[in-house]
Design a protein around this motif. Structure first.
Motif, PDB file in Angstrom:
ATOM      1  N   CYS A  53     -27.912  68.185  32.693  1.00 23.30           N
ATOM      2  CA  CYS A  53     -28.064  69.574  32.243  1.00 23.30           C
ATOM      3  C   CYS A  53     -29.519  70.017  32.365  1.00 23.30           C
ATOM      4  O   CYS A  53     -29.799  71.159  32.738  1.00 23.30           O
ATOM      5  CB  CYS A  53     -27.588  69.737  30.801  1.00 23.30           C
ATOM      6  SG  CYS A  53     -25.807  69.646  30.596  1.00 23.30           S
TER       7      CYS A  53
ATOM      8  N   TYR B 214     -19.932  71.403  27.408  1.00 26.15           N
ATOM      9  CA  TYR B 214     -19.209  72.476  26.717  1.00 26.15           C
ATOM     10  C   TYR B 214     -17.828  71.991  26.293  1.00 26.15           C
ATOM     11  O   TYR B 214     -17.415  72.181  25.142  1.00 26.15           O
ATOM     12  CB  TYR B 214     -19.092  73.706  27.624  1.00 26.15           C
ATOM     13  CG  TYR B 214     -18.368  74.854  26.968  1.00 26.15           C
ATOM     14  CD1 TYR B 214     -19.041  75.751  26.143  1.00 26.15           C
ATOM     15  CD2 TYR B 214     -16.997  75.035  27.147  1.00 26.15           C
ATOM     16  CE1 TYR B 214     -18.373  76.796  25.524  1.00 26.15           C
ATOM     17  CE2 TYR B 214     -16.325  76.069  26.533  1.00 26.15           C
ATOM     18  CZ  TYR B 214     -17.014  76.953  25.725  1.00 26.15           C
ATOM     19  OH  TYR B 214     -16.357  77.964  25.095  1.00 26.15           O
ATOM     20  N   LYS B 215     -17.094  71.361  27.199  1.00 25.49           N
ATOM     21  CA  LYS B 215     -15.747  70.874  26.874  1.00 25.49           C
ATOM     22  C   LYS B 215     -15.783  69.825  25.765  1.00 25.49           C
ATOM     23  O   LYS B 215     -14.881  69.776  24.933  1.00 25.49           O
ATOM     24  CB  LYS B 215     -15.063  70.296  28.120  1.00 25.49           C
ATOM     25  CG  LYS B 215     -14.657  71.349  29.136  1.00 25.49           C
ATOM     26  CD  LYS B 215     -13.752  70.821  30.230  1.00 25.49           C
ATOM     27  CE  LYS B 215     -14.258  69.616  30.933  1.00 25.49           C
ATOM     28  NZ  LYS B 215     -13.498  69.219  32.115  1.00 25.49           N
TER      29      LYS B 215
ATOM     30  N   GLN C  18     -23.096  70.889  32.505  1.00 24.65           N
ATOM     31  CA  GLN C  18     -23.070  71.857  31.401  1.00 24.65           C
ATOM     32  C   GLN C  18     -21.639  72.143  30.966  1.00 24.65           C
ATOM     33  O   GLN C  18     -21.347  72.209  29.769  1.00 24.65           O
ATOM     34  CB  GLN C  18     -23.763  73.164  31.813  1.00 24.65           C
ATOM     35  CG  GLN C  18     -25.260  73.034  31.943  1.00 24.65           C
ATOM     36  CD  GLN C  18     -25.906  74.298  32.448  1.00 24.65           C
ATOM     37  OE1 GLN C  18     -25.254  75.198  32.988  1.00 24.65           O
ATOM     38  NE2 GLN C  18     -27.222  74.372  32.287  1.00 24.65           N
TER      39      GLN C  18
ATOM     40  N   GLN D 182     -20.696  80.982  22.007  1.00 24.74           N
ATOM     41  CA  GLN D 182     -21.257  81.301  23.326  1.00 24.74           C
ATOM     42  C   GLN D 182     -22.782  81.407  23.257  1.00 24.74           C
ATOM     43  O   GLN D 182     -23.486  80.870  24.120  1.00 24.74           O
ATOM     44  CB  GLN D 182     -20.654  82.611  23.855  1.00 24.74           C
ATOM     45  CG  GLN D 182     -19.172  82.543  24.101  1.00 24.74           C
ATOM     46  CD  GLN D 182     -18.753  81.395  24.995  1.00 24.74           C
ATOM     47  OE1 GLN D 182     -19.375  81.130  26.014  1.00 24.74           O
ATOM     48  NE2 GLN D 182     -17.699  80.693  24.614  1.00 24.74           N
TER      49      GLN D 182
ATOM     50  N   PHE E 250     -24.380  77.853  22.854  1.00 23.34           N
ATOM     51  CA  PHE E 250     -24.420  77.078  24.092  1.00 23.34           C
ATOM     52  C   PHE E 250     -25.437  77.663  25.073  1.00 23.34           C
ATOM     53  O   PHE E 250     -26.178  76.917  25.715  1.00 23.34           O
ATOM     54  CB  PHE E 250     -23.036  76.981  24.739  1.00 23.34           C
ATOM     55  CG  PHE E 250     -22.235  75.825  24.245  1.00 23.34           C
ATOM     56  CD1 PHE E 250     -22.506  74.531  24.692  1.00 23.34           C
ATOM     57  CD2 PHE E 250     -21.210  76.005  23.329  1.00 23.34           C
ATOM     58  CE1 PHE E 250     -21.771  73.451  24.229  1.00 23.34           C
ATOM     59  CE2 PHE E 250     -20.474  74.931  22.865  1.00 23.34           C
ATOM     60  CZ  PHE E 250     -20.752  73.652  23.313  1.00 23.34           C
TER      61      PHE E 250
ATOM     62  N   ALA F 108     -17.234  72.133  22.373  1.00 16.56           N
ATOM     63  CA  ALA F 108     -16.839  73.511  22.049  1.00 16.56           C
ATOM     64  C   ALA F 108     -15.940  73.614  20.818  1.00 16.56           C
ATOM     65  O   ALA F 108     -16.180  74.425  19.923  1.00 16.56           O
ATOM     66  CB  ALA F 108     -16.176  74.170  23.249  1.00 16.56           C
TER      67      ALA F 108
END
Length: 181
Positions: A16, A28-29, A24, A54, A57, A32
């Motif tokens: 990242c 996120y997965k 990234q 959002q 992140f 999240a």
């Protein structure tokens, strides 16, 4: 002896830092859902929790160079989510009233071990708490912060944090009793 944090996602974090979009997305997965739940417990509205997620992140990926690895990436991200959530509440002009001079009745002692509550009913009752109560309760019970840390995060007195927590528990209990739980 110094505490050493082992981050199992260190390779993804490094990727990242290099701007790898796939890394990234993987980060996120991984985080999240948990971060959404943290935000939702604080802001109490789905749309705002999604916005917080959002923004958090985006902020994390933009400032990833400042992540020094002193904690896990998840803990660093969680702090960003909590701060963003609290900022959302401030935008709503939630007032955390200082209760230094207010006399407060002693809380009723409840035998919490005897209470068997269904998770969904408790979640719904927590969602009905006023923001100032719900935030302190969530930070203390679910996020593991102590009252000194909560006071620092919310910019309130430690005694205010304790009082809001106590009142949140009492209000939550009243809501659950009214529901017959």
């Amino acid at each position: 002896m110094e505490t050493v944090y082992i981050d199992k996602h260190v390779t993804l974090v490094q990727e990242c830092r290099q701007g790898n979009r796939k890394a990234q997305f993987e980060i996120y997965k991984l985080y999240a859902k948990a971060m959404y739940n943290v935000a939702l417990r604080i802001v109490n509205f789905d749309d705002e929790a999604e916005d917080v997620l959002q923004e958090a992140f985006l902020d994390a990926f933009t400032r990833i160079e400042s992540f020094r690895g002193e904690t896990t990436f998840g803990l660093w991200l969680k702090q960003i989510v909590i701060n963003k959530s609290i900022n959302y509440l401030r935008k709503r002009k939630v007032e955390f009233v200082s209760l230094e001079e207010v006399e407060v009745a002693e809380p009723q002692t409840l035998d919490e071990e005897d209470l068997e509550l269904r998770v969904e009913e408790v979640r719904m009752a927590i969602a009905k708490l006023p923001d100032r109560y719900r935030v302190v309760l969530s930070l203390y019970l679910f996020e593991g912060y102590d009252h000194e840390e909560i006071a620092h995060i919310l910019k309130i007195a430690e005694s205010t944090s304790r009082t809001q927590y106590m009142r949140a528990k009492m209000k939550l209990n009243d809501l659950l009793v009214k529901r017959g739980v």
